[in-house]
Design a protein around this motif. Structure first.
Motif, PDB file in Angstrom:
ATOM      1  N   ALA A   1       7.054  79.922  31.238  1.00  0.00           N
ATOM      2  CA  ALA A   1       6.139  79.066  32.006  1.00  0.00           C
ATOM      3  C   ALA A   1       6.697  77.655  32.136  1.00  0.00           C
ATOM      4  N   LEU A   2       7.321  77.179  31.064  1.00  0.00           N
ATOM      5  CA  LEU A   2       7.894  75.839  31.073  1.00  0.00           C
ATOM      6  C   LEU A   2       9.066  75.756  32.049  1.00  0.00           C
TER       7      LEU A   2
ATOM      8  N   TYR B   1       9.619  77.789  34.567  1.00  0.00           N
ATOM      9  CA  TYR B   1       9.092  77.990  35.909  1.00  0.00           C
ATOM     10  C   TYR B   1       8.552  76.683  36.480  1.00  0.00           C
ATOM     11  N   SER B   2       7.784  75.933  35.674  1.00  0.00           N
ATOM     12  CA  SER B   2       7.193  74.692  36.186  1.00  0.00           C
ATOM     13  C   SER B   2       8.278  73.642  36.450  1.00  0.00           C
TER      14      SER B   2
ATOM     15  N   ARG C   1       9.962  74.760  39.802  1.00  0.00           N
ATOM     16  CA  ARG C   1       9.049  74.574  40.898  1.00  0.00           C
ATOM     17  C   ARG C   1       8.886  73.085  41.195  1.00  0.00           C
TER      18      ARG C   1
END
Lengths: 188, 182
Positions: free
Chosen positions: B170-171, B173-174, B177
């Motif tokens: 998640a880290l 990915y953010s 992005r």
């Protein structure tokens, strides 16, 4: 013996760190502990979850207390309860200290964006395991052909249909399950 | 006027006794005792703490108690709040743990627990539904959900590992992005 105390602390400490999203998020960890250490049986764990639902207090903490107590008595229950709340306690205090400086937590939100679906997947795998072990007449390993406990499936269907349309109400679900068990079980 | 530590402990004990069935029940109780009856906190503060408790690992009811206690009397207040919320359930569970085996000898109770075990499956499934509705809502979250579930069903992975992997992805990915947007 001392090692057992340490292990108990360590396992519940992990629940404190990694169980994300409410009391039920602790379930996958408890099943993991059951399989790994066999401190309690699968039936005991399920009874424990039922008991936690109908006693006051946060379910996650209840389950820690119960598991600690059945494993190592009163000291065990103090250790596991302390372990499960210690990390969140420290983090919450740090958050409160920083609150005036940082109003929003974007960084944390980004991480939780991935943690919540993972936590949901963990619980799904437990649901599958529970369906298998409770509704069939076997233990956790899969044997073919599958033998199902028809009576358990009937009660499961009776319970799941109305409650899947309702908001979560643990007390009511447990009450109806208990009544269903008392009525159905002697009939067959 | 300084709020007494014993007072904090008592109030959270009282809330702990009434806390039946899960974390979200605590919000109306805190509102009643801390905001409306005593004016120790404002409603907005309580809402802030609630949002924050969900960003912290662990049990929501415990987290929000720590936040409220900290606001009232710093670290000692936080300690009193968490002890207060734990104490009633701790005592109740110890009593039940002592009598459950003798109760389970009775056939009616055995049948009831047989039914309750099926209730537990229903509860877990309802929780999965609620968690799904709150969390699985984008391509990335679908990806995390199905990859995690696949790993769990096929390999003997520990739950902690799944949580760590998903936090790291998640880290990352953010980060990626974020760079795209900029």
């Amino acid at each position: 013996m001392l090692k057992l105390y340490f292990l108990l602390f360590y396992e519940f400490f992990k629940i404190g760190i990694f169980a994300v999203g409410g009391g039920y998020a602790a379930l996958p960890f408890l099943y993991y502990i059951q399989e790994k250490y066999n401190w309690f049986s699968l039936d005991e764990l399920t009874n424990m979850i039922a008991v936690s639902n109908v006693t006051p207090g946060p379910i996650g903490i209840n389950m820690a207390t119960y598991t600690g107590y059945t494993t190592l008595g009163i000291i065990g229950s103090v250790i596991s309860t302390a372990a499960v709340v210690s990390v969140p306690f420290i983090i919450a205090v740090i958050f409160m200290k920083l609150l005036s400086k940082y109003k929003s937590c974007n960084f944390i939100n980004d991480i939780f964006n991935g943690l919540r679906p993972a936590s949901c997947a963990l619980l799904t795998s437990i649901a599958i395991k529970l369906i298998y072990t409770t509704l069939s007449e076997q233990n956790s390993t899969v044997h073919f052909p599958l033998k199902f406990d028809n009576l358990a499936i009937i009660l499961f269907i009776i319970l799941i249909i109305p409650f899947s349309f309702m908001r979560k109400n643990p007390l009511l679900v447990i009450l109806f399950g208990a009544i269903g068990g008392i009525i159905l079980k002697p009939l067959f | 006027m300084k709020i007494s530590l014993l007072g904090i402990f008592k109030i959270f004990c009282l809330i702990g006794i009434q806390l039946l069935g899960g974390g979200y029940v605590i919000l109306p109780l805190l509102k009643k005792y801390l905001v409306e009856e005593r004016n120790w906190l404002s409603e907005n503060e309580l809402i802030d703490y609630f949002a924050m408790s969900q960003c912290i690992p662990g049990i929501i009811a415990g987290n929000i108690s720590v936040c409220c206690g900290y606001k009232l009397r710093k670290i000692w207040g936080a300690l009193m709040a968490i002890l207060g919320i734990i104490t009633p359930s701790f005592i109740a569970i110890i009593i039940i743990a002592n009598i459950i085996n003798s109760i389970l000898n009775c056939e009616i109770i055995q049948n009831a627990f047989w039914g309750i075990r099926i209730s537990v499956i229903v509860l877990v499934l309802i929780t999965v539904r609620d968690m799904w509705n709150n969390s699985v809502n984008s391509g990335f979250t679908y990806f995390i959900y199905f990859v995690s579930l696949g790993l769990l069903l096929l390999l003997p992975v520990s739950p902690a590992l799944i949580i760590i992997i998903s936090a790291v992805s998640a880290l990352l990915y953010s980060k990626f992005r974020g760079r795209d947007n900029a």
